[in-house]
Design an enzyme around this catalytic site. Structure first.
Site, short mmCIF file in Angstrom:
data_model
loop_
_atom_site.label_atom_id
_atom_site.label_comp_id
_atom_site.label_asym_id
_atom_site.label_seq_id
_atom_site.Cartn_x
_atom_site.Cartn_y
_atom_site.Cartn_z
NE ARG A 50 0.61 9.89 10.51
CZ ARG A 50 0.30 8.53 9.97
NH1 ARG A 50 0.67 8.50 8.64
NH2 ARG A 50 0.04 7.53 10.50
N PRO A 51 2.85 16.83 10.92
CG PRO A 51 4.78 17.67 11.72
CD PRO A 51 3.78 16.42 12.05
CE LYS B 262 -1.73 1.67 3.97
NZ LYS B 262 -1.56 3.19 4.25
CG ASN B 263 2.54 2.52 3.46
OD1 ASN B 263 1.34 2.95 3.38
ND2 ASN B 263 3.12 2.06 4.76
NE ARG C 70 -6.72 4.01 6.27
CZ ARG C 70 -5.59 4.36 7.07
NH1 ARG C 70 -5.47 4.41 8.15
NH2 ARG C 70 -4.53 5.07 6.51
CG ASP D 110 3.27 1.31 9.50
OD1 ASP D 110 2.71 2.21 10.34
OD2 ASP D 110 3.38 1.94 8.49
NE ARG E 250 -1.77 13.03 8.37
CZ ARG E 250 -2.09 14.19 8.89
NH1 ARG E 250 -3.03 14.55 8.91
NH2 ARG E 250 -1.02 15.29 8.62
CG ASP F 108 5.49 22.79 9.49
OD1 ASP F 108 4.25 23.07 8.97
OD2 ASP F 108 5.75 23.27 10.49
CB CYS G 10 -3.30 11.56 12.15
SG CYS G 10 -2.74 9.70 11.84
CB ILE H 16 7.77 7.01 14.63
CG1 ILE H 16 8.93 5.82 14.34
CG2 ILE H 16 7.60 7.60 13.30
CD1 ILE H 16 10.13 6.72 14.19
#
Length: 421
Positions: free
Chosen positions: A123-124, A22-23, A400, A308, A94, A126, A118, A330
């Protein structure tokens, strides 16, 4: 509302084919925005997040053709007629932020809804925005949207990211492919999914080196072409099913994958007493004859232990011999599965970013609630090992990121079913 019901204490035996990652698939799909030619992706997983990304790309004007029996998706962005990623779609996932770099690079503008909160922590974005600013984009935040413009195009530069971020690395990689001149990404993420995206972009005509290291160098080009690319196996699914074999004292052959994808996780599992044997098409995993031993785990960016897989490993440690310390570095709120595991009889004490897990002889089935994707599969694993019946609520999280999880487990002897009310 969907629930999953499990009657535990069934030893898993058999073979499980690991799906595409997925990622890896999500950023690969957004790479289609960089070219007007078809991008063909094979080994695509069938997941809720993939469906959300399809909907987002469709409203941008990307034509999508699915060949589901062959797990193939063709994406053609010959005409992008809309550069706005709306809130109603972005709020579901996201990873939608990944359209920002490609749209800005190709169309010289993009409007992407802010992703919002989230469940597992802040989870910024920036790092994404500051990196694009360094590439010459003008970025404003207005009415809940990121308004990005680069009317003269993006200009290559050196970007040093303050933190390792996978999605920021991917966004900036894709944006830099169509920038003028050279871009150097310092402190880049090193995950296999980064390497997979780089390989696809290179096949599309990008000039890029260093993927898999902390410095990626991209020489911008005016246009990219289409290609055919195979999505890598899902390393998180790989680790999850390896733990499923261990927690049930079972024996599984995991195919279409590799131990190389989970180097740290497999090392820690071996320390716990799990036996791995490489095969031609994957590897065999089984629990050793003795009880599982407690091992300490600390999550870190790749190649460290994956965040994960933290919840799944904790589920295994609940029935270990002795104790283990699980430390999450994390995300600041990724122990929400702990109260649910305790409902099943686990002995876990949380101290800040660490959880002390004292092994118990067995877990007991109970009604539990999933809070996020990895927490949901953690509870599935716990249910497989528990005495009696476990009912897992809010399993839409599971859909998901895990393809046909009930079918895969049931074929290996699990007593598991989905209940639709």
């Amino acid at each position: 509302m969907h629930q999953i019901r499990i009657k535990g204490r069934r030893t898993l035996q058999g073979e499980i084919a690991i799906s595409g990652a997925k990622n890896a698939a999500l950023p690969l799909m957004t790479a289609a925005l960089l070219t007007d030619q078809p991008l063909i992706l094979t080994n695509m997983p069938d997941l809720a997040d993939i469906a959300s990304m399809k909907a987002l790309l469709d409203q941008h004007g990307v034509q999508l053709y699915s060949d589901e029996p062959n797990k193939t998706l063709t994406l053609e962005a010959s005409h992008i007629h809309n550069t706005t990623a709306p809130y109603d779609i972005v709020r579901k996932m996201r990873a939608s932020i990944l359209v920002l770099g490609p749209l800005l690079a190709r169309c010289k503008q993009a409007q992407v809804s802010l992703p919002g909160g989230c469940a597992i922590g802040v989870r910024p974005i920036d790092i994404h925005l500051n990196g694009l600013r360094e590439l010459g984009a003008k970025i404003d935040l207005l009415d809940g949207y990121i308004q990005a413009k680069a009317p003269q195009g993006l200009i290559g530069t050196t970007i040093t990211m303050p933190l390792v971020s996978v999605t920021a690395t991917e966004n900036l990689m894709m944006a830099a492919c169509l920038a003028k001149g050279e871009t150097r990404l310092i402190n880049a993420a090193r995950e296999p999914e980064i390497v997979d995206l780089a390989n696809c972009l290179i096949a599309m005509g990008a000039r890029m080196t260093g993927a898999g290291t902390d410095t990626i160098i991209i020489q911008g080009t005016q246009r990219l072409q289409g290609t055919t690319h195979r999505v890598i196996p899902d390393r998180i699914e790989t680790g999850t099913y390896a733990i499923a074999a261990a927690i049930t004292q079972g024996s599984l052959h995991l195919t279409h994958t590799s131990l190389d994808l989970i180097p740290t996780a497999s090392t820690q599992l071996q320390k716990a007493g799990i036996v791995f044997t490489p095969t031609d098409h994957g590897f065999h995993v089984q629990a050793s004859a003795s009880h599982i031993k407690g091992v300490d785990v600390m999550t870190e960016p790749y190649p460290g232990f994956a965040t994960d897989l933290q919840a799944q490993m904790m589920a295994l440690m609940t029935i270990c011999r002795g104790a283990s310390l699980v430390t999450e570095t994390i995300w600041e709120n990724r122990f929400m599965h702990v109260p649910e595991l305790c409902r099943m009889g686990a002995n876990i004490t949380v101290h800040g970013a660490s959880a002390l897990v004292r092994g118990v002889p067995h877990l007991r089935g109970a009604p539990v609630m999933a809070t996020d994707l990895r927490a949901s599969v953690c509870l599935v694993l716990a249910g497989l090992a528990a005495e009696g019946e476990t009912i897992i609520n809010r399993v839409y999280h599971l859909d998901r990121g895990y393809e046909r999880v009930e079918d895969k487990l049931r074929r290996c002897g699990a007593e598991i079913e989905r209940i639709i009310e």
